[in-house]
Write an enzyme that holds these catalytic residues in place. Structure first.
Site, short mmCIF file in Angstrom:
data_model
loop_
_atom_site.label_atom_id
_atom_site.label_comp_id
_atom_site.label_asym_id
_atom_site.label_seq_id
_atom_site.Cartn_x
_atom_site.Cartn_y
_atom_site.Cartn_z
N SER A 42 0.68 -1.57 0.17
CA SER A 42 -0.46 0.02 -0.27
C SER A 42 0.85 1.01 -0.38
O SER A 42 1.95 1.23 -0.62
CB SER A 42 -0.89 0.07 0.95
N ASP A 92 -8.68 -5.95 -5.89
CA ASP A 92 -8.24 -4.84 -4.43
C ASP A 92 -9.33 -3.54 -4.80
O ASP A 92 -9.26 -2.92 -5.73
CB ASP A 92 -6.77 -4.25 -5.14
N HIS A 110 -7.01 -5.77 -0.86
CA HIS A 110 -6.35 -4.78 -0.50
C HIS A 110 -4.60 -4.94 0.13
O HIS A 110 -5.05 -5.36 1.59
CB HIS A 110 -6.16 -3.64 -0.36
#
Ligand SMILES: *[C@@H]1O[C@H](CO)[C@@H](O)[C@H](O)[C@H]1NC(C)=O
Ligand SMILES: *[C@@H]1O[C@H](CO)[C@@H](O)[C@H](O)[C@H]1NC(C)=O
Ligand SMILES: *[C@@H]1O[C@H](CO)[C@@H](O)[C@H](O)[C@H]1NC(C)=O
Ligand SMILES: *[C@@H]1O[C@H](CO)[C@@H](O)[C@H](O)[C@H]1NC(C)=O
Ligand SMILES: *[C@@H]1O[C@H](CO)[C@@H](O)[C@H](O)[C@H]1NC(C)=O
Ligand SMILES: *[C@@H]1O[C@H](CO)[C@@H](O)[C@H](O)[C@H]1NC(C)=O
Ligand SMILES: *[C@@H]1O[C@H](CO)[C@@H](O)[C@H](O)[C@H]1NC(C)=O
Ligand SMILES: *[C@@H]1O[C@H](CO)[C@@H](O)[C@H](O)[C@H]1NC(C)=O
Ligand SMILES: *[C@@H]1O[C@H](CO)[C@@H](O)[C@H](O)[C@H]1NC(C)=O
Ligand SMILES: *[C@@H]1O[C@H](CO)[C@@H](O)[C@H](O)[C@H]1NC(C)=O
Ligand SMILES: *[C@@H]1O[C@H](CO)[C@@H](O)[C@H](O)[C@H]1NC(C)=O
Ligand SMILES: *[C@@H]1O[C@H](CO)[C@@H](O)[C@H](O)[C@H]1NC(C)=O
Ligand SMILES: [Ca+2]
Length: 566
Positions: A193, A434, A480
């Site tokens: 991320s 995601d 994610h």
């Protein structure tokens, strides 16, 4: 001989052949092994701040112990950055160092990212970026008191703090364990991320690391922040605020409808590209849904009451427009969206208990980006309305951010020659479902690097050259930075750091990634880009195939901009 035998025996009782933690895990010993002022450009370590404490069992596992080291440094006496390193016991040390990063606006996940290093005999580090402590997010110190941008914060967040963390960490590692000059300490980065963006920042500046594991990177920073607002804007424009349950039902029906397109009916839509080509969202209209109530997750998800209904044409129109991605007033493309089967997390609506109606809910981080990063609002409440905003505003917000932060946060520099020449390896992964960072942004960057670095050779040849040192894996059904609760039969790669270590230290190229299925624990292989997974023989034989029509769905022309977007 480093020790005379008698001293050796008196120091060590059980762990013969190694110095024990008691002996070296002290602030004095650590302080004596830190780089002297000036060894690393501009950095002075405050030796009086050094602490060292033993952690005897990490996560209750007595095999994993560490020396928890904290200290602060300054840049030529200005500012103050705190760093935290965990060092494995000398007996478990395997000549490795790893830097780790953060998420959202945070440059750190505190010590929660450090055990992964210890598990593989690596010293692991994290930094507070100089923002004022491990409990301070970068956005809290983004602006000076007079409202101007604090560029020290921006550059530290952008790439500098992690680079310094690595340089100090590598020095400490060599020195702490008395590694001889002729012995290599392998050094790594591992993050997902925002932590993935931080990883790319290190690769792009040509940092002196041997390898990086980079997950779902929040690169294309100015695009990424504004992308989070697109779903809400679609609801505003279409004036329909669907209950979250309706959107989740559309996601589930999409997954169901696309499941078989990969050749195996297993509850996993492994081919979101084929899904994009073949699934008609209209088929979900009229299907019933129901959900139980969900508690509020502050700054992330509002309270959602128990709800039921049937999927509406309006709900499908919202879903379709979100997936089609941001376009400007003339219909030119601004950015890519999430893949079908990704949850519509950015589209979550707030529920008004008084009126029983749903309304917009602003993703805090991106609202703050418009307020603080772009510094475009005159109040301090953040973006909380789209009044006066058009599709062109989206393009302009991105253009402003792109220009302002191109050399600090955008993190899309496509020429990785320095990194490549030094022998660095990159293992890049991204969940195909995601809901927070578009999977296609990773594909876009991979393709930019390929075209920039190998412009004169055939496609196949360029892929093969690039794959010698940079590989991209799209994880079927993946969310994610983790497995997807809506597709529990999908694999998630749990051993990416081990795979990178094998690649860097033993030259074992990861042609596929090992994935673990959350529901069963079974192992599955994950194909490397550009190959796509496809099962034949009624879902029994796994293949990684080349499929041009599918690959084309991952390519986008961002023609709302005249600048190249890598
Ligand atoms: C390094 O610089 C820091 C800050 O200026 C100072 O506190 C420290 O004493 C210096 N260390 C040495 C070994 O000179
Ligand atoms: C990890 O950091 C937290 C603070 O964020 C602290 O409370 C905790 O004790 C630390 N854990 C270990 C094992 O040091
Ligand atoms: C880190 O730990 C501090 C407590 O020391 C806490 O306030 C903060 O929220 C934590 N940050 C993250 C990113 O977990
Ligand atoms: C970021 O850090 C702040 C302060 O430590 C913490 O409250 C917040 O939960 C963190 N956010 C994320 C996404 O980790
Ligand atoms: C705003 O504050 C910063 C930091 O104190 C200072 O460097 C800068 O000169 C100030 N700018 C203006 C326009 O006053
Ligand atoms: C490194 O060498 C010093 C001096 O010989 C010794 O005191 C220390 O225990 C050694 N450290 C390790 C981890 O072997
Ligand atoms: C979607 O599927 C998941 C996983 O099977 C399930 O838990 C969830 O309740 C479903 N959501 C809706 C709205 O049906
Ligand atoms: C979906 O249905 C809408 C009407 O609700 C229609 O306008 C649209 O053309 C349909 N789209 C497709 C791809 O079938
Ligand atoms: C749907 O929700 C209403 C309340 O909003 C409730 O009265 C009704 O029983 C629910 N129906 C089903 C099938 O869950
Ligand atoms: C590609 O070919 C052009 C023209 O022949 C040449 O100028 C350029 O240097 C080549 N680029 C690379 C990276 O080899
Ligand atoms: C991947 O899984 C295979 C077995 O399926 C195992 O032999 C191999 O060691 C694993 N590799 C890594 C890096 O975990
Ligand atoms: C194909 O596999 C499914 C289970 O995955 C099974 O139900 C079905 O009977 C199989 N079809 C054939 C033709 O073997
Ligand atoms: Ca499937």
């Amino acid at each position: 001989m480093k020790f005379c035998p008698i001293l050796f025996l008196s120091l060590l009782s059980s762990t013969v052949g190694a110095v024990t933690m008691q002996h070296v895990c002290t602030s004095q010993y650590v302080a004596a092994n830190l780089p002297a002022n000036g060894t690393i450009l501009g950095i002075s370590i405050d030796l009086s701040s050094v602490t060292a404490g033993r952690i005897d069992a990490i996560d209750g596992n007595s095999r994993l112990s560490a020396c928890d080291v904290n200290f602060a440094y300054t840049h030529d006496g200005f500012d103050r950055t705190n760093v935290n390193y965990w060092l494995p016991s000398p007996a478990n040390f395997l000549n490795r160092y790893v830097s780790t990063g953060g998420e959202g606006w945070n440059i750190t996940e505190n010590n929660s990212s450090l055990p992964t290093g210890i598990e593989y005999g690596a010293v692991a580090g994290t930094t507070d970026g100089g923002f004022g402590g491990f409990d301070v997010s970068s956005y809290e110190v983004w602006l000076n008191g007079n409202g101007s941008i604090n560029w020290d914060t921006v550059y530290m967040f952008g790439y500098q703090a992690i680079d310094e963390l690595s340089q100090i960490g590598k020095f400490l590692t060599k020195s702490f364990y008395n590694v001889s000059d002729s012995t290599k300490v392998w050094s790594y980065y591992d993050g997902c991320s925002e932590g993935g963006r931080e990883g790319w920042s290190q690769v792009q500046i040509g940092s002196d690391l041997d390898g990086a594991v980079i997950g779902a990177p929040g690169m294309h920073f100015s695009f990424q922040q504004i992308q989070h607002l697109w779903s809400q804007f679609v609801e505003y424009q279409l004036d329909y605020y669907p209950p979250y349950c309706e959107l989740e039902k559309i996601v589930n029906l999409t997954t169901e409808g696309c499941d078989a397109l990969d050749g195996r009916v297993d509850g996993v839509a492994s081919r979101t590209d084929l899904c994009m080509l073949h699934f008609n969202l209209n088929s979900t209209i009229g299907k019933p849904y129901s959900c139980s109530e969900t508690a509020e997750i502050p700054n992330f998800m509002p309270y959602i009451p128990a709800q039921n209904g049937t999927v509406t044409a309006q709900g499908v129109a919202v879903a379709r427009e979100i997936l089609s991605g941001a376009h400007d007033n003339l219909g030119r493309r601004i950015y890519m969206s999430y893949q079908p089967t990704a949850q519509f997390q950015d589209a979550v609506t707030s529920y008004d208990t008084a009126t029983g109606r749903y309304g917009s809910y602003f993703v805090q981080q991106s609202a703050q980006w418009v307020e603080i990063g772009l510094n475009l609002l005159n109040d301090d409440i953040g973006l909380d309305s789209f009044e006066g905003v058009t599709r062109d505003t989206f393009r302009d917000w991105i253009a402003t951010g792109y220009q302002r932060y191109q050399d600090s946060l955008e993190t899309t520099w496509p020429d990785l020659t320095t990194w490549h020449k030094a022998g660095g390896k990159v293992l890049h992964y991204h969940g195909k479902s995601d809901p927070q960072v578009p999977t296609s942004s990773s594909v876009r960057y991979f393709e930019s690097v390929r075209k920039t670095m190998y412009p004169n050779i055939s496609y196949n040849q360029s892929i093969s050259e690039l794959n010698d040192w940079y590989r991209l894996f799209l994880i079927p059904g993946g969310a994610h930075c983790g497995a997807n609760s809506l597709q529990p039969n999908a694999p998630w790669p749990e051993t990416t750091f081990a795979t990178l270590i094998d690649w860097v230290e033993k030259g074992i190229q990861p042609k596929t990634l090992n994935g673990t299925v959350s529901s069963t624990g079974a192992q599955e292989q994950i194909c490397g880009w550009p190959l796509r997974p496809f099962w034949t023989n009624n879902g029994t034989d796994f293949n990684c195939v080349y499929d041009q029509r599918s690959l084309d769905t991952w390519k986008y022309e961002l023609n709302a901009f005249k600048m190249p977007i890598y």
